[in-house]
Design an enzyme around this catalytic site. Structure first.
Site: not given
Ligand code: FRU
Length: 496
Positions: A45-47, A63, A109-110, A171, A226
């Protein structure tokens, strides 16, 4: 689903069940699963993405790379979808945006969400690479209708990058203007490898024009910005960015990458100057915080959720096949030119058993719930010291320490003894507050493997992962004798 080099776009439903089951079994073995924070069911998991109030509910995505840790090569990166009535109890719905077109072969992506009358508009980046490895970004719009179906538009809205800027272009955060038009800010990198935020305008969400950069007075703040987010709050324009490549400066910018904000003028399509020489302030002083996103609540509050994690760090949960958690939502306000962040008031509904401790009781150590909200109201701080050990084991050979150095009037967080170490290369201590005397209030949210500290009504916040080796939770505290302290604690109710 041909993976590596050629067509690798597909839907979640095409991933074999065996892989899904194996991944889920691995996660189930983890001692670090959170009780009330959002985590991925499996994988990375990220953003936070697409955060919006639509059709009577909060929608939030993150994400998601569900099989990043599977032994099979399953390269799937998209958005996971959650909904909530109250911002604090979330229903996990499953895949939201899938990387299922040729415009997102290397990840959906985000991006962000904008509630329209009868649909939720989702504006995000499709990441692709050609066979030779060249990155081509696409900015894509998908729409979610009232039954929750997400349908992508056929055409990407923006193809490739803008002249003068590199392919690190992603993003989009979209908002609507008073006259019913649309603006979006997109994270960018200039050709000279410095970060920027580009603004796009559209009358109809189909045809987008680049208007230029947001002026902040910072031409060399890292190499890439970002996840930009722009919003209006209390008559001011606020820009949040996650810049990469800042150099550490004394106690500032300690993490691998940063997140911070500028406050300035309101932006319009004719006015992209937020300010000329604005102060960049870190949003969170903890060890793990990145790529937050905000939305407007049904009652007008501006709410922020962040990723309690950072790119490129290794976390101990990875051996259980998952990684990453989100912060609790925060309400934003502005006070004397500074952003204040408070835990959303909805968190109070999760309060269970209440306890209070005296200084003496705290000094002896107390067993507490593993999902805990704590409030310390400390006063009469002159030259005295105190220390609070959280998430300790019974003999306190492990603990996460908050301590106050009375001579220097500094509050520090130390996770050097917190259990399994993480991100040690970036230090084990963080300065949370300087020049503080008299009174201090600490509002702390503890979960199995995280701690969020809100200081003095949200003037500072520090979010951190911790990985205690046992889940026994003890706290203790020492306060010099002239210090007065009131301690309130609530178990947090949860379903996990
Ligand atoms: C930030 C990022 C965004 C990108 C996404 C990909 O953590 O690098 O810039 O859209 O994660 O997972």
């Amino acid at each position: 689903m041909v993976v590596d080099n050629i067509e690798k776009y597909f839907r979640f439903s095409e991933i074999p069940d065996g892989i899904k089951e194996e991944a889920a079994q691995k996660v189930a073995l983890s001692p670090y699963r959170q009780k009330y924070h959002i985590e991925a069911p499996t994988g990375y998991l990220n953003d936070p993405n697409g955060f919006a109030f639509f059709n009577g509910q909060y929608h939030l995505f993150f994400q998601w790379s569900p099989y990043r840790y599977a032994k099979e090569n399953i390269w799937y990166q998209g958005w996971y979808h959650l909904v909530s009535d109250n911002l604090v109890d979330w229903q996990f719905l499953g895949p939201g945006i899938e990387p299922d077109s040729k415009f997102e072969t290397h990840g959906a992506y985000s991006g962000s969400g904008l509630a329209m009358t009868d649909e939720l508009l989702l504006f995000y980046t499709g990441n692709t690479r050609t066979a030779s490895g060249k990155r081509i970004p696409y900015q894509i719009i998908a729409k979610m209708n009232e039954s929750g179906e997400i349908i992508k538009r056929q055409l990407p809205e923006v193809i490739g990058n803008v002249a003068g800027y590199t392919d690190h272009f992603r993003d989009p955060k979209i908002w609507s203007t008073e006259n019913g038009e649309f603006l979006a800010v997109i994270g960018s990198q200039r050709n000279n490898l410095t970060g920027a935020a580009l603004v796009f305008h559209s009358k109809d969400t189909y045809d987008w024009q680049c208007l230029g950069e947001i002026e902040t007075g910072h031409k060399e703040l890292g190499y890439m910005w970002e996840c930009p987010d722009y919003f209006e709050l209390a008559g001011e324009g606020v820009l949040i960015i996650s810049p990469q490549g800042l150099q550490q400066e004394e106690e500032q910018y300690q993490n691998i990458y940063q997140t911070g904000y500028f406050i300035g003028n309101l932006l319009t399509k004719n006015q992209l100057t937020l300010g000329q020489n604005l102060t960049f302030t870190e949003l969170d002083l903890g060890f793990d915080f990145y790529a937050p996103q905000t939305t407007i609540a049904s009652d007008g509050r501006r709410i922020l959720i962040g990723w309690m994690g950072l790119p490129e760090l290794e976390y101990p949960t990875e051996k259980f096949g998952y990684c990453g958690t989100l912060t609790i939502p925060r309400e934003l306000s502005i006070d004397e030119g500074q952003l204040l962040q408070k835990p959303v008031r909805e968190m109070k509904a999760k309060r269970g058993l209440y306890t209070t401790f005296s200084n003496q009781e705290l000094a002896l150590g107390q067993k507490v719930s593993e999902a805990l909200e704590l409030q310390f109201k400390i006063s009469e701080l002159t030259q005295e010291n105190f220390s609070i050990d959280l998430c300790g084991n019974q003999d306190f050979s492990e603990y996460t320490r908050l301590y106050y150095d009375g001579k220097k009037a500094e509050l520090w967080l130390d996770r050097s003894q917190s259990g399994t170490v993480v991100g040690e290369n970036y230090g084990t201590k963080r300065l949370l507050k300087k020049n503080n005397r008299g009174e201090l209030s600490l509002h702390i949210f503890i979960d199995i493997s995280s701690i969020e500290i809100f200081i003095d009504g949200g003037t500072e916040v520090a979010s951190s992962r911790i990985f205690p080796t046992s889940q026994q939770r003890f706290i203790r505290g020492y306060f010099d004798k002239n210090v007065s302290v009131k301690i309130d604690s609530w178990d947090i109710q949860h379903n996990n």
